[in-house]
Motif scaffolding. Structure first.
Motif, PDB file in Angstrom:
ATOM      1  N   VAL A 174      41.072  31.884  52.269  1.00  0.00           N
ATOM      2  CA  VAL A 174      41.069  32.893  51.204  1.00  0.00           C
ATOM      3  C   VAL A 174      41.209  32.166  49.868  1.00  0.00           C
ATOM      4  CG1 VAL A 174      42.164  34.958  50.262  1.00  0.00           C
ATOM      5  CG2 VAL A 174      42.108  34.591  52.746  1.00  0.00           C
ATOM      6  N   VAL A 175      40.194  32.315  49.015  1.00  0.00           N
ATOM      7  CA  VAL A 175      40.159  31.616  47.730  1.00  0.00           C
ATOM      8  C   VAL A 175      40.551  32.585  46.618  1.00  0.00           C
ATOM      9  CG1 VAL A 175      38.740  30.327  46.092  1.00  0.00           C
ATOM     10  CG2 VAL A 175      38.334  30.098  48.562  1.00  0.00           C
ATOM     11  N   PRO A 176      41.684  32.375  45.941  1.00  0.00           N
ATOM     12  CA  PRO A 176      42.077  33.271  44.847  1.00  0.00           C
ATOM     13  C   PRO A 176      41.138  33.094  43.653  1.00  0.00           C
ATOM     14  CG  PRO A 176      43.942  31.946  45.638  1.00  0.00           C
ATOM     15  CD  PRO A 176      42.698  31.348  46.208  1.00  0.00           C
ATOM     16  N   VAL A 177      40.753  34.195  43.039  1.00  0.00           N
ATOM     17  CA  VAL A 177      39.907  34.174  41.846  1.00  0.00           C
ATOM     18  C   VAL A 177      40.766  34.608  40.674  1.00  0.00           C
ATOM     19  CG1 VAL A 177      37.867  35.139  40.730  1.00  0.00           C
ATOM     20  CG2 VAL A 177      37.829  34.617  43.188  1.00  0.00           C
ATOM     21  N   ARG A 178      40.881  33.728  39.676  1.00  0.00           N
ATOM     22  CA  ARG A 178      41.808  33.960  38.570  1.00  0.00           C
ATOM     23  C   ARG A 178      41.106  34.284  37.260  1.00  0.00           C
ATOM     24  NH1 ARG A 178      44.008  29.722  41.764  1.00  0.00           N
ATOM     25  NH2 ARG A 178      46.015  30.345  42.674  1.00  0.00           N
ATOM     26  N   THR A 179      39.801  34.511  37.304  1.00  0.00           N
ATOM     27  CA  THR A 179      39.043  34.824  36.096  1.00  0.00           C
ATOM     28  C   THR A 179      38.924  36.329  35.901  1.00  0.00           C
ATOM     29  OG1 THR A 179      36.981  34.695  37.365  1.00  0.00           O
ATOM     30  CG2 THR A 179      37.700  32.703  36.216  1.00  0.00           C
ATOM     31  N   GLY A 180      38.625  36.744  34.651  1.00  0.00           N
ATOM     32  CA  GLY A 180      38.385  38.152  34.356  1.00  0.00           C
ATOM     33  C   GLY A 180      39.582  39.019  34.690  1.00  0.00           C
ATOM     34  N   ALA A 181      39.286  40.159  35.304  1.00  0.00           N
ATOM     35  CA  ALA A 181      40.351  41.094  35.689  1.00  0.00           C
ATOM     36  C   ALA A 181      40.975  40.725  37.020  1.00  0.00           C
ATOM     37  CB  ALA A 181      39.802  42.516  35.760  1.00  0.00           C
ATOM     38  N   ARG A 182      40.459  39.660  37.660  1.00  0.00           N
ATOM     39  CA  ARG A 182      40.971  39.166  38.942  1.00  0.00           C
ATOM     40  C   ARG A 182      40.849  40.219  40.042  1.00  0.00           C
ATOM     41  NH1 ARG A 182      46.629  38.383  38.262  1.00  0.00           N
ATOM     42  NH2 ARG A 182      46.463  39.999  36.671  1.00  0.00           N
ATOM     43  N   LEU A 305      32.048  46.150  31.454  1.00  0.00           N
ATOM     44  CA  LEU A 305      33.432  46.533  31.240  1.00  0.00           C
ATOM     45  C   LEU A 305      34.234  46.430  32.539  1.00  0.00           C
ATOM     46  CD1 LEU A 305      32.779  49.714  29.069  1.00  0.00           C
ATOM     47  CD2 LEU A 305      33.480  47.452  28.254  1.00  0.00           C
ATOM     48  N   GLU A 306      35.522  46.303  32.415  1.00  0.00           N
ATOM     49  CA  GLU A 306      36.375  46.254  33.587  1.00  0.00           C
ATOM     50  C   GLU A 306      36.545  47.662  34.150  1.00  0.00           C
ATOM     51  OE1 GLU A 306      37.052  43.558  34.889  1.00  0.00           O
ATOM     52  OE2 GLU A 306      36.763  42.129  33.254  1.00  0.00           O
ATOM     53  N   ALA A 307      36.470  47.769  35.456  1.00  0.00           N
ATOM     54  CA  ALA A 307      36.692  49.044  36.137  1.00  0.00           C
ATOM     55  C   ALA A 307      38.172  49.181  36.458  1.00  0.00           C
ATOM     56  CB  ALA A 307      35.871  49.107  37.409  1.00  0.00           C
TER      57      ALA A 307
END
Length: 402
Positions: A174-182, A305-307
């Motif tokens: 499981v690779v955590p994604v730390r960009t944007g709204a995550r 836009l972020e949801a």
């Protein structure tokens, strides 16, 4: 960018609704294959492999066997007796929450994992929001002896800790994604970027009816089992054989697409229920994201836009292209509910039917409750609702809200 991006748009030949979108992968003016040149070949290979497999009775029989023995199909069509009496309608629940892994996601992933092995790939790449697609991918990888890498937004990792543990228990990275709204959008972006450099040995396992051709079509076909089963079950459960309404929650829209495919040629009214803060069909504008032309939440400059949604699986700023096509044709209607309605729907279904639904699925339940109360659903209507997943994963969030 890909070759389909630079071609002038030509309307496709008239085809039956929810059929093969053709080599351009178009659903009306939506769909296509908008990816970097480095992914064009990989997408074409997936399309060619899927067309060959889907026309092969041996592949279809093997998939049907796995869905029966490993997934638990067919899933039941459960009458919601007490809730129906309270609402004044006949509500039937298509129980995808009872599948192995607890959601509809496994239908699609078993199909794609089988396709990946047919293509000779040894590794699956996937994105996930609520974690259900990630769990399904990890499950299929273990079944087929494949490795799996799942990209997940850091915020979703925090709110879906149970599913993260399940994925790792099954052997997935499981690779955590730390960009944007995550959240899901960012996880999808990172997964597709990773695929660019891994096409030789890895298969991208898309979780919804999104992405470049052939994914919106292929995922819908793997999920069509929901609608086909429900259609057959309605033939014996209902005097009219066809319900008045067919309802499902929509993020990208895979459970809804699979359900609608079974009823699109009937008189049933099709209703997709979006999160108020992630309503691509309801409030989106035309754009391109993650390889597909569809409707997305965007500002005046075309920036996505972020949801927002209480349900991680619906926390996506767009919707699958075929859904927008169905909306434009007037064949399906797309509506929204807010977070408070969703929480109330989870509680009401639990206390009337003994079923704890996933927050995603509860969007559909919330609309039925509201529509029955305000007369949008006429008294006595028959409603089939796809309960796309179970609520185990959301217990921690619900404990904080209730």
């Amino acid at each position: 960018m890909g070759d389909l991006l630079i071609r002038p748009h030509r309307a496709p030949a008239r085809v039956q609704l929810m059929d093969d979108p053709g080599p351009l992968g178009r659903f009306g003016e939506y769909g296509g294959r908008y990816v970097p040149e480095s992914l064009i070949g990989a997408c074409r290979q997936v399309e060619e492999a899927f067309r060959s497999a889907w026309a092969d009775p041996a592949f279809r029989n093997q998939l049907a066997g796995l869905l029966a023995t490993h997934v638990g199909r067919p899933t039941p069509l459960t009458p919601a007796v007490r809730l129906s009496a309270e609402l004044g309608v006949t509500l039937l629940l298509k129980r995808e929450d009872l599948t192995h892994t607890g959601s509809h996601k496994i239908n699609n992933v078993i199909g794609q994992a089988l396709l990946a092995t047919r293509m000779g790939h040894k590794r699956l790449i996937a994105e996930t929001g609520a974690g259900q697609h990630g769990v399904a991918t990890a499950t299929a990888a273990a079944m087929f002896g494949l490795s799996a890498t799942v990209f997940m937004g850091e915020r979703d990792i925090e709110r879906q800790a149970l599913n993260v543990f399940r994925m790792r228990m099954l052997g997935a990275e499981v690779v955590p994604v730390r960009t944007g709204a995550r959240t899901l959008k960012d996880a999808t972006s990172e997964a597709m970027r990773h695929w660019v450099g891994a096409t030789e040995d890895s298969y991208y396992c898309m979780g919804s009816v999104l992405g470049p051709m052939p994914y919106p079509w292929m995922v819908r076909e793997f999920q069509r089992v929901i609608g086909d089963e429900a259609r057959r079950q309605c033939a014996t459960a209902l005097p009219t054989a066809v319900p008045d309404y067919v309802v499902a929650c929509v993020g990208g829209g895979s459970n809804a697409a699979g359900t609608f495919a079974g009823f699109v040629d009937t008189t049933a009214k099709l209703v997709g229920v979006e999160a108020e803060g992630g309503a691509g069909a309801s409030r989106g504008t035309l754009g391109v994201l993650h390889g597909v032309r569809s409707m997305f939440l965007q500002d005046d400059d075309g920036q996505v836009l972020e949801a927002h949604s209480i349900a991680a699986g619906l926390d996506y700023p767009g919707i699958g292209p075929e859904h927008v096509h169905l909306r434009d044709l007037g064949r399906a209607r797309y509506v929204t509910v807010d977070d408070a309605e969703v929480v109330e729907a989870v509680v009401r279904l639990a206390r009337t039917e003994g079923i704890v639904a996933a927050l995603e699925s509860a969007h559909a339940v919330a609309w039925v409750i509201r529509a029955a109360a305000d007369g949008t659903l006429p008294a006595g209507s028959t409603v089939v609702l796809t309960l796309s997943g179970r609520g185990d994963k959301d217990i921690s969030a619900l404990k904080e809200l209730l």
